[in-house]
Design a protein around this motif. Structure first.
Motif, PDB file in Angstrom:
ATOM      1  N   LEU A   1      -6.798  -1.408  -4.739  1.00 50.58           N
ATOM      2  CA  LEU A   1      -7.399  -0.512  -3.757  1.00 50.58           C
ATOM      3  C   LEU A   1      -6.827   0.903  -3.851  1.00 50.58           C
ATOM      4  O   LEU A   1      -7.572   1.891  -3.898  1.00 50.58           O
ATOM      5  N   VAL A   2      -5.499   1.006  -3.894  1.00 49.88           N
ATOM      6  CA  VAL A   2      -4.859   2.324  -3.902  1.00 49.88           C
ATOM      7  C   VAL A   2      -5.081   3.035  -5.235  1.00 49.88           C
ATOM      8  O   VAL A   2      -5.541   4.184  -5.283  1.00 49.88           O
ATOM      9  N   PHE A   3      -4.768   2.355  -6.325  1.00 53.26           N
ATOM     10  CA  PHE A   3      -4.919   2.981  -7.640  1.00 53.26           C
ATOM     11  C   PHE A   3      -6.388   3.227  -7.981  1.00 53.26           C
ATOM     12  O   PHE A   3      -6.723   4.189  -8.663  1.00 53.26           O
TER      13      PHE A   3
ATOM     14  N   VAL B   1      -1.398 -10.569  -3.343  1.00 56.67           N
ATOM     15  CA  VAL B   1      -1.598  -9.557  -2.297  1.00 56.67           C
ATOM     16  C   VAL B   1      -1.186  -8.184  -2.816  1.00 56.67           C
ATOM     17  O   VAL B   1      -1.871  -7.176  -2.567  1.00 56.67           O
ATOM     18  N   PHE B   2      -0.084  -8.139  -3.545  1.00 54.61           N
ATOM     19  CA  PHE B   2       0.372  -6.874  -4.127  1.00 54.61           C
ATOM     20  C   PHE B   2      -0.662  -6.340  -5.117  1.00 54.61           C
ATOM     21  O   PHE B   2      -0.929  -5.132  -5.174  1.00 54.61           O
ATOM     22  N   MET B   3      -1.245  -7.238  -5.896  1.00 46.71           N
ATOM     23  CA  MET B   3      -2.272  -6.835  -6.854  1.00 46.71           C
ATOM     24  C   MET B   3      -3.492  -6.271  -6.141  1.00 46.71           C
ATOM     25  O   MET B   3      -4.077  -5.269  -6.573  1.00 46.71           O
TER      26      MET B   3
ATOM     27  N   VAL C   1       0.843  -1.205   0.000  1.00 46.21           N
ATOM     28  CA  VAL C   1       0.000   0.000   0.000  1.00 46.21           C
ATOM     29  C   VAL C   1       0.875   1.251   0.000  1.00 46.21           C
ATOM     30  O   VAL C   1       0.620   2.208  -0.752  1.00 46.21           O
ATOM     31  N   LEU C   2       1.913   1.254   0.830  1.00 49.92           N
ATOM     32  CA  LEU C   2       2.811   2.408   0.878  1.00 49.92           C
ATOM     33  C   LEU C   2       3.516   2.611  -0.463  1.00 49.92           C
ATOM     34  O   LEU C   2       3.689   3.747  -0.925  1.00 49.92           O
ATOM     35  N   LEU C   3       3.916   1.512  -1.096  1.00 53.47           N
ATOM     36  CA  LEU C   3       4.556   1.612  -2.401  1.00 53.47           C
ATOM     37  C   LEU C   3       3.579   2.145  -3.449  1.00 53.47           C
ATOM     38  O   LEU C   3       3.955   2.919  -4.331  1.00 53.47           O
ATOM     39  N   GLY C   4       2.318   1.735  -3.354  1.00 50.34           N
ATOM     40  CA  GLY C   4       1.316   2.214  -4.289  1.00 50.34           C
ATOM     41  C   GLY C   4       1.055   3.702  -4.147  1.00 50.34           C
ATOM     42  O   GLY C   4       0.742   4.383  -5.126  1.00 50.34           O
TER      43      GLY C   4
ATOM     44  N   PRO D   1       5.491   5.944 -12.110  1.00 57.55           N
ATOM     45  CA  PRO D   1       4.877   5.976 -13.442  1.00 57.55           C
ATOM     46  C   PRO D   1       3.448   5.447 -13.478  1.00 57.55           C
ATOM     47  O   PRO D   1       2.591   6.011 -14.154  1.00 57.55           O
ATOM     48  N   ASP D   2       3.185   4.352 -12.757  1.00 58.71           N
ATOM     49  CA  ASP D   2       1.876   3.723 -12.855  1.00 58.71           C
ATOM     50  C   ASP D   2       0.773   4.576 -12.237  1.00 58.71           C
ATOM     51  O   ASP D   2      -0.288   4.767 -12.848  1.00 58.71           O
TER      52      ASP D   2
END
Length: 215
Positions: free
Chosen positions: A169-171, A162-164, A15-18, A23-24
């Motif tokens: 959620l974030v994006f 989990v990363f997906m 989540v923090l990385l998102g 770029p994404d």
């Protein structure tokens, strides 16, 4: 499989990385503001499917091959840069049309299945042609895998899922917020023109940044 403690901790990191600028999420932000939150969510889905591709590549060892091959790494990043340059050109030349009223805004947000799949595809291409994401996954995911708990490949796949989820959620939140704000800008031709110029600049800068990327 990873323990629940590991999965929860990994989700928090994801989540923090998102949320960190990259770029994404910039791609989602700009496309949602330009074309509406529905298009933004289609892009988010595509980016998330790209994560599946990177995860599978790491689990099968393909990511290590790309990381070890300067030719493959360069080819992948040039494809990504060319795609971003294409998006920059399209944003710069995008037509301006003022929408007024609730009905016009609703019509703007209507997507056909074909159009929606096209935006999903753009998200997939955007993600898969960024070799830094692949190298990042190669270095990041295995750190949370424990060989004592079974197949590392299966654990990597679980972590990728989990990363997906965190990305969705974030994006997804970014897409909805930016899309709603973009609706206001669509009522002004001048604001639209500036939005298109900003989008073109962002995509162009991302293309240049990707070209300069080293392994």
């Amino acid at each position: 499989m990873p323990t629940w403690d590991v999965l929860i901790a990994f989700f928090g990191v994801a989540v923090l990385l998102g949320l960190s600028p990259g770029p994404d999420n910039l791609f989602v932000l700009v496309q949602s503001a330009q074309r509406g939150w529905r298009v933004g969510l289609c892009v988010v889905l595509g980016l998330s499917l790209g994560i599946v591709g990177h995860t599978v590549a790491v689990a099968l060892g393909l990511a290590a091959v790309v990381a070890a091959s300067p030719m493959l790494f360069t080819a992948l990043k040039l494809c990504g840069a060319a795609y971003l340059a294409y998006l920059a050109w399209g944003a710069w030349r995008a037509p301006v049309s003022v929408t007024e009223g609730a009905q016009a805004l609703a019509e703007r947000d209507v997507l056909t299945l074909k159009t929606a799949m096209g935006w999903v595809g753009r998200g997939v291409v955007m993600n898969l042609t960024n070799p830094k994401v692949l190298i990042f996954f190669l270095a990041f995911l295995p750190q949370f895998a424990d060989p004592a708990r079974g197949s590392v490949g299966l654990q990597v796949m679980a972590l990728g899922c989990v990363f997906m989820l965190a990305t969705l959620l974030v994006f997804g939140s970014i897409a909805c917020g930016s899309g709603l704000f973009g609706q206001i800008l669509q009522r002004s031709a001048r604001a639209q023109r500036w939005l298109n110029r900003i989008a073109a600049t962002v995509f162009g800068a991302l293309a240049l940044r990707l070209v300069m990327v080293q392994r």
